[in-house]
Design an enzyme around this catalytic site. Structure first.
Site, PDB file in Angstrom:
ATOM      1  N   CYS A 269       0.922  -1.226  -0.433  1.00 51.54           N
ATOM      2  CA  CYS A 269      -0.206   0.079  -0.025  1.00 51.54           C
ATOM      3  C   CYS A 269       0.873   1.355  -0.267  1.00 51.54           C
ATOM      4  O   CYS A 269       1.852   1.503   1.106  1.00 51.54           O
ATOM      5  CB  CYS A 269      -1.638  -0.288   1.705  1.00 51.54           C
ATOM      6  SG  CYS A 269      -1.751   1.611   1.340  1.00 51.54           S
TER       7      CYS A 269
ATOM      8  N   CYS B  93       0.441   1.142  10.485  1.00 54.77           N
ATOM      9  CA  CYS B  93       0.060  -0.077  10.087  1.00 54.77           C
ATOM     10  C   CYS B  93       0.959  -1.283   9.496  1.00 54.77           C
ATOM     11  O   CYS B  93       1.986  -0.468   8.344  1.00 54.77           O
ATOM     12  CB  CYS B  93      -1.198   0.234   8.882  1.00 54.77           C
ATOM     13  SG  CYS B  93      -1.036  -0.799   6.688  1.00 54.77           S
TER      14      CYS B  93
ATOM     15  N   CYS C 201      -6.202  -5.985  12.925  1.00 53.52           N
ATOM     16  CA  CYS C 201      -6.159  -5.163  12.000  1.00 53.52           C
ATOM     17  C   CYS C 201      -4.889  -4.522  11.894  1.00 53.52           C
ATOM     18  O   CYS C 201      -4.180  -4.364  13.411  1.00 53.52           O
ATOM     19  CB  CYS C 201      -6.803  -3.975  12.756  1.00 53.52           C
ATOM     20  SG  CYS C 201      -8.733  -4.429  11.815  1.00 53.52           S
TER      21      CYS C 201
HETATM   22  S1  SF4 Z   1      -4.503   1.244   7.349  1.00 52.02           S
HETATM   23 FE1  SF4 Z   1      -2.405   0.263   5.789  1.00 52.02          FE
HETATM   24  S2  SF4 Z   1      -4.070  -0.758   4.014  1.00 52.02           S
HETATM   25 FE2  SF4 Z   1      -4.701   1.061   5.462  1.00 52.02          FE
HETATM   26  S3  SF4 Z   1      -4.146   2.765   3.933  1.00 52.02           S
HETATM   27 FE3  SF4 Z   1      -2.968   3.127   5.726  1.00 52.02          FE
HETATM   28  S4  SF4 Z   1      -1.244   1.992   5.065  1.00 52.02           S
HETATM   29 FE4  SF4 Z   1      -2.833   1.188   3.695  1.00 52.02          FE
END
Ligand code: SF4
Length: 370
Positions: free
Chosen positions: A116, A123, A339
């Protein structure tokens, strides 16, 4: 090159069949239905002449992903499992089976990208960067693979796995069309949820589909611009006031409830004033449900996991602001399936080494994943 049927609605498949296979197109509906029932494209199961069968096979495939490994965590809440699946070109993506707590039903958390580029600091996937988008066929193939290979029957689907779904909006929307197709898996919109970090262009594109029964949730995590920009770089492009305006204008059905996800990070976003700011942000958005997600530390934590007392305290602060709150049970933390924990940050390096022809497997055996 054969077209992957998992990326086609029935109407698209039938149109291609008519154009490319005039002698066999009459059985297109049966072929399509069977493919989604058994997880394989099998013209050999139909009474075609050998030449027609060969022609079908040249025109269409249905490609399941390869199951690399499955890790499971059994708790009172039920079985949580993470499936690591490989694409045909060797990328690994992850999807997670999340128990719903009623008679074995479960939700499948889907990936939309390998990695991502949104860079959210809490994350694991964000730390990978974006390696590539998934195609609609690969997104649908996640569902087909867990059904056909692992025997899972997901009741609900949520786009909360690896990737920002709205950063790959064309393929994600096409995947939703296929998943909803009554001759394919026939998911109703109510059983599908798109989660976004606040991708403005993607939200506009999704709104234009007019799918008012589709569920939408937004990952908020901070309700002041400085705090949110520090946690989620997307906020620099679309600050909170703009995001609030976009969400207020999002087409809603009468009983629509917007999900607002809040990953609780002790010492970062768990103060009483954070609860007050969330309430201010949500006020113009109609019905809202706050999904409170205790932070799950990944391989490079930015905080510790909150204690039960801290979670209870923030739930009370939110309710004190008049907000509806659902406290998410932590599921899958021990298998890096919770998550914020999906992703394999070594994958980029592994592929780079492979591209150079080196044997990378021993260097990168420890990726931080289970
Ligand atoms: S939480 Fe993680 S997967 Fe979701 S938009 Fe943010 S970086 Fe991307």
């Amino acid at each position: 090159v054969p077209t992957d049927l998992f990326g086609l609605t029935f109407a698209e498949f039938a149109a291609q069949a008519r154009a490319r296979l005039p002698s066999g197109a009459g059985l297109a509906s049966d072929l399509y239905r069977r493919t989604f029932r058994v997880g394989r494209f099998e013209p050999e199961a139909f009474p075609f002449a050998a030449t027609t069968r060969a022609a079908w096979t040249q025109c269409f495939v249905a490609t399941l992903l390869t199951v690399v490994r499955v890790v499971e965590e059994e708790t009172d809440a039920g079985l949580t499992a993470k499936a690591v699946l490989a694409t045909a070109d060797g990328y690994e993506i992850e999807c997670v089976r999340i128990p719903m707590g009623n008679g074995g039903d479960h939700t499948l958390c889907l990936s939309s990208q390998v990695g991502c580029r949104m860079g959210c600091t809490f994350c694991e996937t964000g730390r990978m960067g974006l390696l590539r988008h998934l195609t609609a066929a690969e997104i649908v193939a996640q569902v087909m693979t867990v059904r056909a290979t692992l025997g899972w029957q997901p009741r609900n689907l949520v786009f909360m796995g690896m990737g920002e779904a709205l950063d790959n909006v064309d393929q994600m929307v096409q995947a939703l069309r296929v998943l909803m197709d009554q001759r394919a898996l026939h998911y109703s919109q109510e059983r599908l949820t798109v989660c976004t970090s606040g991708h403005a262009e993607g939200l506009a594109h999704l709104a234009a589909q007019g799918w008012k029964r589709l569920n939408l949730s937004i990952s908020l995590n901070a309700a002041d611009d400085a705090g949110r920009s520090a946690l989620m770089p997307v906020n620099r492009r679309t600050p909170l006031a703009d995001l609030q305006r976009i969400l207020a204008a999002y087409p809603q059905r009468r009983n629509f409830t917007l999900g607002v996800n809040w990953c609780l990070l002790p010492g970062i976003n768990d103060r009483p004033e954070d609860a007050a700011r969330i309430a201010d942000f949500c006020r113009p958005l109609g019905r809202v449900l706050i999904n409170l997600i205790p932070y799950n530390p990944g391989s490079a934590p930015i905080a510790r996991a909150p204690s039960a007392a801290e979670v209870d305290g923030f739930v009370a602060a939110l309710r004190g602001q008049g907000l509806a709150v659902r406290r998410r049970l932590t599921k899958g933390r021990s298998i890096m399936a919770a998550c914020g924990q999906l992703g394999d940050i070594a994958q980029r390096a592994r592929r780079r080494l492979r591209g150079r022809g080196d044997d990378a497997t021993s260097d990168v055996a420890s990726s931080g994943q289970a």
